[in-house]
Design an enzyme around this catalytic site. Sequence first.
Site, mmCIF file in Angstrom:
data_model
loop_
_atom_site.group_PDB
_atom_site.id
_atom_site.type_symbol
_atom_site.label_atom_id
_atom_site.label_comp_id
_atom_site.label_asym_id
_atom_site.label_seq_id
_atom_site.Cartn_x
_atom_site.Cartn_y
_atom_site.Cartn_z
ATOM 1 N N HIS A 224 -1.927 -14.005 0.059
ATOM 2 C CA HIS A 224 -1.111 -14.849 -0.821
ATOM 3 C C HIS A 224 -0.739 -14.154 -2.128
ATOM 4 O O HIS A 224 0.332 -14.370 -2.663
ATOM 5 C CB HIS A 224 -1.835 -16.168 -1.133
ATOM 6 C CG HIS A 224 -3.065 -16.007 -1.978
ATOM 7 N ND1 HIS A 224 -4.255 -15.517 -1.467
ATOM 8 C CD2 HIS A 224 -3.289 -16.233 -3.296
ATOM 9 C CE1 HIS A 224 -5.148 -15.477 -2.438
ATOM 10 N NE2 HIS A 224 -4.605 -15.901 -3.555
ATOM 11 N N ASP A 225 -1.636 -13.323 -2.655
ATOM 12 C CA ASP A 225 -1.420 -12.722 -3.974
ATOM 13 C C ASP A 225 -1.093 -11.245 -3.922
ATOM 14 O O ASP A 225 -1.269 -10.538 -4.916
ATOM 15 C CB ASP A 225 -2.686 -12.885 -4.831
ATOM 16 C CG ASP A 225 -2.645 -14.135 -5.680
ATOM 17 O OD1 ASP A 225 -1.552 -14.700 -5.849
ATOM 18 O OD2 ASP A 225 -3.721 -14.534 -6.165
ATOM 19 N N LYS A 228 0.440 -9.276 -6.734
ATOM 20 C CA LYS A 228 -0.254 -8.875 -7.964
ATOM 21 C C LYS A 228 -0.377 -7.357 -8.091
ATOM 22 O O LYS A 228 -0.582 -6.845 -9.190
ATOM 23 C CB LYS A 228 -1.646 -9.509 -8.020
ATOM 24 C CG LYS A 228 -1.619 -10.976 -8.433
ATOM 25 C CD LYS A 228 -3.017 -11.505 -8.616
ATOM 26 C CE LYS A 228 -3.011 -12.984 -8.973
ATOM 27 N NZ LYS A 228 -4.367 -13.541 -8.967
ATOM 28 N N HIS A 286 2.580 -20.697 -2.995
ATOM 29 C CA HIS A 286 1.225 -21.112 -3.351
ATOM 30 C C HIS A 286 1.071 -21.515 -4.813
ATOM 31 O O HIS A 286 0.012 -22.003 -5.207
ATOM 32 C CB HIS A 286 0.184 -20.057 -2.943
ATOM 33 C CG HIS A 286 0.204 -18.796 -3.749
ATOM 34 N ND1 HIS A 286 1.046 -17.748 -3.477
ATOM 35 C CD2 HIS A 286 -0.516 -18.407 -4.839
ATOM 36 C CE1 HIS A 286 0.839 -16.778 -4.350
ATOM 37 N NE2 HIS A 286 -0.107 -17.149 -5.196
ATOM 38 N N HIS A 287 2.117 -21.322 -5.636
ATOM 39 C CA HIS A 287 2.053 -21.831 -7.015
ATOM 40 C C HIS A 287 3.062 -22.949 -7.277
ATOM 41 O O HIS A 287 3.305 -23.310 -8.426
ATOM 42 C CB HIS A 287 2.246 -20.707 -8.038
ATOM 43 C CG HIS A 287 1.079 -19.772 -8.116
ATOM 44 N ND1 HIS A 287 -0.163 -20.172 -8.566
ATOM 45 C CD2 HIS A 287 0.954 -18.467 -7.763
ATOM 46 C CE1 HIS A 287 -1.002 -19.142 -8.498
ATOM 47 N NE2 HIS A 287 -0.350 -18.089 -8.010
HETATM 48 P P1 C2E Z 1 -5.877 -16.630 -10.243
HETATM 49 O O1 C2E Z 1 -6.870 -16.140 -11.249
HETATM 50 O O2 C2E Z 1 -6.164 -16.340 -8.829
HETATM 51 O O3 C2E Z 1 -5.705 -18.183 -10.425
HETATM 52 C C1 C2E Z 1 -5.008 -18.926 -9.459
HETATM 53 C C2 C2E Z 1 -4.680 -20.280 -9.982
HETATM 54 O O4 C2E Z 1 -5.894 -21.008 -10.231
HETATM 55 C C3 C2E Z 1 -3.951 -20.292 -11.311
HETATM 56 O O5 C2E Z 1 -2.567 -20.116 -11.112
HETATM 57 C C4 C2E Z 1 -4.286 -21.699 -11.820
HETATM 58 O O6 C2E Z 1 -3.501 -22.642 -11.147
HETATM 59 C C5 C2E Z 1 -5.718 -21.893 -11.329
HETATM 60 N N1 C2E Z 1 -6.660 -21.517 -12.391
HETATM 61 C C6 C2E Z 1 -7.383 -20.403 -12.486
HETATM 62 N N2 C2E Z 1 -8.174 -20.424 -13.566
HETATM 63 C C7 C2E Z 1 -7.936 -21.578 -14.188
HETATM 64 C C8 C2E Z 1 -8.451 -22.190 -15.370
HETATM 65 O O7 C2E Z 1 -9.316 -21.645 -16.075
HETATM 66 N N3 C2E Z 1 -7.979 -23.414 -15.701
HETATM 67 C C9 C2E Z 1 -7.030 -24.041 -14.944
HETATM 68 N N4 C2E Z 1 -6.586 -25.232 -15.331
HETATM 69 N N5 C2E Z 1 -6.512 -23.492 -13.814
HETATM 70 C C10 C2E Z 1 -6.969 -22.282 -13.445
HETATM 71 P P2 C2E Z 1 -1.641 -19.611 -12.321
HETATM 72 O O8 C2E Z 1 -2.007 -20.304 -13.579
HETATM 73 O O9 C2E Z 1 -0.228 -19.691 -11.871
HETATM 74 O O10 C2E Z 1 -2.032 -18.098 -12.503
HETATM 75 C C11 C2E Z 1 -1.682 -17.131 -11.541
HETATM 76 C C12 C2E Z 1 -2.405 -15.865 -11.813
HETATM 77 O O11 C2E Z 1 -2.070 -15.401 -13.120
HETATM 78 C C13 C2E Z 1 -3.920 -16.040 -11.849
HETATM 79 O O12 C2E Z 1 -4.449 -15.990 -10.528
HETATM 80 C C14 C2E Z 1 -4.322 -14.833 -12.699
HETATM 81 O O13 C2E Z 1 -4.301 -13.649 -11.948
HETATM 82 C C15 C2E Z 1 -3.203 -14.785 -13.707
HETATM 83 N N6 C2E Z 1 -3.557 -15.513 -14.944
HETATM 84 C C16 C2E Z 1 -3.369 -16.826 -15.207
HETATM 85 N N7 C2E Z 1 -3.803 -17.127 -16.437
HETATM 86 C C17 C2E Z 1 -4.311 -15.986 -16.967
HETATM 87 C C18 C2E Z 1 -4.897 -15.652 -18.235
HETATM 88 O O14 C2E Z 1 -5.071 -16.501 -19.134
HETATM 89 N N8 C2E Z 1 -5.292 -14.352 -18.432
HETATM 90 C C19 C2E Z 1 -5.117 -13.424 -17.449
HETATM 91 N N9 C2E Z 1 -5.543 -12.165 -17.684
HETATM 92 N N10 C2E Z 1 -4.570 -13.691 -16.244
HETATM 93 C C20 C2E Z 1 -4.149 -14.963 -16.021
HETATM 94 C C1 SIN Z 2 -5.213 -10.973 -3.610
HETATM 95 O O1 SIN Z 2 -4.921 -11.920 -2.889
HETATM 96 O O2 SIN Z 2 -6.057 -11.087 -4.534
HETATM 97 C C2 SIN Z 2 -4.528 -9.673 -3.451
HETATM 98 C C3 SIN Z 2 -4.691 -8.852 -2.279
HETATM 99 C C4 SIN Z 2 -4.558 -7.422 -2.649
HETATM 100 O O3 SIN Z 2 -4.347 -7.130 -3.796
HETATM 101 O O4 SIN Z 2 -4.690 -6.563 -1.781
HETATM 102 FE FE FE Z 3 -0.935 -16.318 -6.907
HETATM 103 FE FE FE Z 4 -5.969 -15.774 -5.473
#
Ligand code: C2E
Ligand code: SIN
Ligand code: FE
Ligand code: FE
Length: 375
Positions: A224-225, A228, A286-287
């Site tokens: 899914h990701d 990234k 997925h978002h």
């Molecule tokens: P991820 O870390 O895999 O998080 C996936 C989704 O989980 C996020 O999508 C959000 O919907 C939820 N999520 C994760 N952590 C939290 C949290 O602490 N609080 C809440 N309310 N929801 C949470 P989203 O927001 O679209 O973010 C997508 C990706 O962007 C994240 O994947 C992460 O890789 C990055 N990201 C998001 N926010 C931050 C941040 O504040 N700092 C950094 N370094 N990366 C971020």
């Molecule tokens: C992921 O879903 O975290 C990413 C997979 C990858 O980076 O190979």
């Molecule tokens: Fe994602």
């Molecule tokens: Fe993920």
Amino acid sequence: MDEHHDQLADINKQLPLKDKLVSTHKSLNDLFPFIVRVAVALYDSETKVLKTYLHSGDTDNPLEHYQTLLDHAPSLKKILDKGHPRVINNLLTFDNGSHEHTRRIGRGGFAASYTLPIFNEGDFIGFIFFNADKTDVFTESVLSQIDVYAHMITLMVINELSSIKTLTAAVKTTGHITHMRDPETGSHLDRMSRYSRLIATELAETYDLNDDYIEHIFMFSPLHDIGKIAIPDHILLKPGQLDDDETTIMKTHVHKGCEIIDELLVNFGLNNIKHMDILRNIAEGHHEAINGSGYPAGIMGESIPLEARIVAVADVFDALTSKRTYKEAWSNEKAIELIKSLAGEKLDQNCVNALLKNMDQVVRIQLQFKENIIG
Ligand code: C2E
Ligand code: SIN
Ligand code: FE
Ligand code: FE
Ligand code: SIN
């Protein structure tokens, strides 16, 4: 010259494996009308679970969505241990015991059955079942002909599985080479793919989902990701909150993911694997959020493909309960509270309920796939 109609011509075509299995069953029926069902169950060597995968029957199948630990299916385990197929010419008198798996996998209302273990390069990958509606039909001469079909079906299954494996391996390798830095570990993918399967299985009846679909969600959700890998380090690995510009760039991982998937499909010649739409929908959707506040398309409710709604819940729950560079791991209780409050707004209510209904299994998955340093 005589015209001959190749009964198995469907196998040459670009058709879902299920359709090829149905054609194979039809052709087999010309020889042996008593065979009423051909089915394939696959074995997950990591979890030791045997699960239904494909069958030639119609959708309202009593054996749909069944899975069991192989150790809990002694009659099937015996087939594997001996390495020989099993013929039961009279299931009506077969000692079924009280095991659910025997009733469901072994008998299921059929009169006779022929079960073969299937292997790929010596590795056990599952079973093929031939079920008959009459007793005493599986004679030596019949069996030797069925064996040929069984091996053909095995090759079709292996072909599909190996295409998917190639894709997964390609993605993993791509990720590893370019991103030893990936903050999401392998155990995140192990867990979230199993949560996804758990949710899909729980919803199978409600949405009339077949095993094939559920299995593909399981196989594809770890991708899914993948987008990234195109996000720069200073954003992906940022220890704190992203600012607006960084968030905008971060959100492009969805679109980048679709591009990478399309490229992989072309480069590895995998475009003809069926259900690639499931993969694309997962990477793309997925978002998205139920109330339309998600990205990239901002679509709402049921216009978000079900597989994307399922993976969203699995992904958010695991993101919350895992440590990220930008956050500590939350407790299950706290994560449950949040996804409950998101249900119906951002997350699909049914998908959230399906996960929460199975918290015992969620905990089991968490124990089995603990965070490891290397990922
Ligand atoms: P991820 O870390 O895999 O998080 C996936 C989704 O989980 C996020 O999508 C959000 O919907 C939820 N999520 C994760 N952590 C939290 C949290 O602490 N609080 C809440 N309310 N929801 C949470 P989203 O927001 O679209 O973010 C997508 C990706 O962007 C994240 O994947 C992460 O890789 C990055 N990201 C998001 N926010 C931050 C941040 O504040 N700092 C950094 N370094 N990366 C971020
Ligand atoms: C992921 O879903 O975290 C990413 C997979 C990858 O980076 O190979
Ligand atoms: Fe994602
Ligand atoms: Fe993920
Ligand atoms: C199925 O029902 O889909 C598969 C296999 C079986 O358990 O007989």
